[in-house]
Design an enzyme around this catalytic site. Structure first.
Site, PDB file in Angstrom:
ATOM      1  N   TYR A 191      59.903  15.638  70.597  1.00  0.00           N
ATOM      2  CA  TYR A 191      60.927  14.583  70.596  1.00  0.00           C
ATOM      3  C   TYR A 191      61.767  14.654  71.866  1.00  0.00           C
ATOM      4  O   TYR A 191      61.929  13.659  72.585  1.00  0.00           O
ATOM      5  CB  TYR A 191      61.825  14.711  69.372  1.00  0.00           C
ATOM      6  CG  TYR A 191      63.141  13.983  69.529  1.00  0.00           C
ATOM      7  CD1 TYR A 191      63.167  12.592  69.716  1.00  0.00           C
ATOM      8  CD2 TYR A 191      64.355  14.666  69.510  1.00  0.00           C
ATOM      9  CE1 TYR A 191      64.364  11.915  69.883  1.00  0.00           C
ATOM     10  CE2 TYR A 191      65.557  13.990  69.670  1.00  0.00           C
ATOM     11  CZ  TYR A 191      65.560  12.625  69.857  1.00  0.00           C
ATOM     12  OH  TYR A 191      66.745  11.950  70.026  1.00  0.00           O
ATOM     13  N   THR A 210      69.726  11.601  74.390  1.00  0.00           N
ATOM     14  CA  THR A 210      70.178  12.675  73.527  1.00  0.00           C
ATOM     15  C   THR A 210      70.509  13.920  74.335  1.00  0.00           C
ATOM     16  O   THR A 210      69.965  14.128  75.438  1.00  0.00           O
ATOM     17  CB  THR A 210      69.069  13.019  72.502  1.00  0.00           C
ATOM     18  OG1 THR A 210      69.436  14.186  71.769  1.00  0.00           O
ATOM     19  CG2 THR A 210      67.745  13.283  73.192  1.00  0.00           C
ATOM     20  N   ASP A 211      71.354  14.780  73.768  1.00  0.00           N
ATOM     21  CA  ASP A 211      71.645  16.058  74.414  1.00  0.00           C
ATOM     22  C   ASP A 211      70.454  17.012  74.348  1.00  0.00           C
ATOM     23  O   ASP A 211      70.411  18.005  75.081  1.00  0.00           O
ATOM     24  CB  ASP A 211      72.878  16.714  73.796  1.00  0.00           C
ATOM     25  CG  ASP A 211      72.797  16.909  72.288  1.00  0.00           C
ATOM     26  OD1 ASP A 211      71.755  16.569  71.678  1.00  0.00           O
ATOM     27  OD2 ASP A 211      73.791  17.380  71.702  1.00  0.00           O
ATOM     28  N   GLU A 212      69.466  16.715  73.505  1.00  0.00           N
ATOM     29  CA  GLU A 212      68.337  17.630  73.342  1.00  0.00           C
ATOM     30  C   GLU A 212      67.453  17.719  74.591  1.00  0.00           C
ATOM     31  O   GLU A 212      66.657  18.647  74.709  1.00  0.00           O
ATOM     32  CB  GLU A 212      67.514  17.250  72.113  1.00  0.00           C
ATOM     33  CG  GLU A 212      68.311  17.388  70.825  1.00  0.00           C
ATOM     34  CD  GLU A 212      67.455  17.300  69.575  1.00  0.00           C
ATOM     35  OE1 GLU A 212      66.338  17.849  69.579  1.00  0.00           O
ATOM     36  OE2 GLU A 212      67.918  16.695  68.602  1.00  0.00           O
ATOM     37  N   LYS A 258      62.086  11.925  75.073  1.00  0.00           N
ATOM     38  CA  LYS A 258      63.338  11.305  75.513  1.00  0.00           C
ATOM     39  C   LYS A 258      63.627  11.649  76.975  1.00  0.00           C
ATOM     40  O   LYS A 258      64.130  10.807  77.733  1.00  0.00           O
ATOM     41  CB  LYS A 258      64.491  11.753  74.623  1.00  0.00           C
ATOM     42  CG  LYS A 258      64.432  11.207  73.203  1.00  0.00           C
ATOM     43  CD  LYS A 258      64.476   9.685  73.153  1.00  0.00           C
ATOM     44  CE  LYS A 258      65.841   9.140  73.515  1.00  0.00           C
ATOM     45  NZ  LYS A 258      65.898   7.654  73.350  1.00  0.00           N
TER      46      LYS A 258
END
Length: 365
Positions: free
Chosen positions: A158, A132-134, A162
């Site tokens: 989260y 994810t970009d997060e 990741k």
């Protein structure tokens, strides 16, 4: 011919990937491994299960003996790893599941892959990890988009889970020579998306005349990617990507949350106010009474650690692998909205009393 193990294939992006791959590569075999937790729905795969090249296995990525058995039994040469806990709000209130599934689960898959592929001398393999970009943290309003060189700075449990799984995947390539690739994608939307996420939650709350609570000023910006544009990117990476590399997949569609909510309100108002049949199906919606659903918008206190802006620079994928998204946000959101109207039975089954209570207590962001 590829033999794929798709983890989390009964979830939103995974199920769309399964259909994408079966349609594009009808000679390939796909095995889905899914634990069927709250966001995994086997009915997402009903059409796939009619295909003799498809098999579903109910199981957990934490079960290393099961993973090893599947790799051997089905001669798997490609793992596409979607399985993850992915909702930021849930990670804030209960981070343990995220650590277990996203970090330990990914490591379990890597250990099984090394044992069955590398330790047996097999070089024709690929482990593709969906991230994810997060993991990159947040951007200021004038900052350049994230690239593959952006330093990791996760701000939620989260995102941290990741980021850790990304590092493990990279380490297994660098240390052991496992043929891995990683893709960090922006916010996905489209068919089969579980109704805790922004777009389906807005759609369903409007249809049921429920509030649309918006975190803070609603000007948090995300780069939105139609799910099959994501799948096109993953396809290119699996087929042509360089082992050990990370590729960002973005939609070049930056939208503020409040603007998305306003757009969906306008589109649903347009559909229901102009279609008596739809208005009769959803009599509680303001749009069915010729009232714009924007009246449901409520601004509430922002959540902890809320990243202000994400944006992806997909230049490497575009230049090196000839990627281009097929959908703008305007075309993709209309496709998504039409799918939700055409598949009411799918999402309505998810709305039991406990889930309706959960929706009413949670916010959009």
């Amino acid at each position: 011919m590829k033999h794929l193990l798709v983890t989390g294939g009964a979830g939103f992006i995974g199920a769309n990937f399964v259909y994408y791959w079966l349609n594009k590569y009808p000679e390939d075999h796909i095995v889905v491994l899914d634990a069927l937790t709250y966001a995994g729905n086997r009915t997402n795969l009903l059409e796939a299960e009619k295909n003799p090249k498809f098999e579903f296995v109910h199981g957990n990525i934490l079960d290393q003996p099961l993973v090893e058995t599947l790799l051997k039994k089905h001669n798997i040469n490609t793992i596409v790893h979607f399985a993850a806990e992915s909702h930021v709000d849930r990670s804030i209130h209960g981070p343990d599941e995220f650590i277990n599934t996203n970090i330990v689960g990914t490591h379990t898959l890597l250990k099984a892959s090394k044992k069955i592929w590398l330790d047996q001398g097999r070089t024709d393999h690929r482990f593709h990890h969906i991230s994810t970009d997060e993991v990159y943290g947040t951007l200021g309003p004038n900052d350049l988009p994230f690239t593959e060189k952006t330093a990791y700075a996760p701000n939620s449990p989260y995102a941290a889970s990741k980021a850790a799984s990304d590092h493990l995947v990279r380490a297994y390539h660098e240390t052991y020579g496992l043929n891995t690739t990683i893709s960090n994608c922006s916010n996905n939307y489209g068919p089969f998306q579980f109704p805790e996420k922004l777009i389906p939650l807005v759609i369903i709350n409007i249809l049921f005349n429920k509030p649309l609570p918006i975190y803070g000023d609603g000007k948090q910006i995300r780069d939105w990617l139609y799910v099959d544009d994501h799948n096109r990117g993953v396809d290119l990476i699996i087929k042509k990507g360089t082992p050990g590399q990370t590729y960002n997949i973005g939609g070049s569609n930056e939208w503020a949350n409040i603007d998305i909510v306003n757009l969906i309100c306008e589109l649903i108002f347009e559909k229901l106010s102009g279609d008596p049949g739809l208005a009769e199906r959803f009599p509680d919606s303001p749009a069915s009474k010729n009232i714009n659903p924007k009246v449901l918008i409520e601004h509430v206190k922002d959540r902890a650690g809320h990243d202000r802006r994400y944006a992806i620079d997909a230049g490497q994928l575009i230049k090196k692998l000839d990627y281009s998204p097929a959908e703008s946000f305007e075309t993709g959101i209309r496709k998504t909205l039409n799918w939700f109207f055409e598949n009411e039975m799918w999402w309505n089954r998810l709305l039991d009393d406990s889930y309706k209570c959960w929706i009413e207590k949670n916010y959009i962001g």
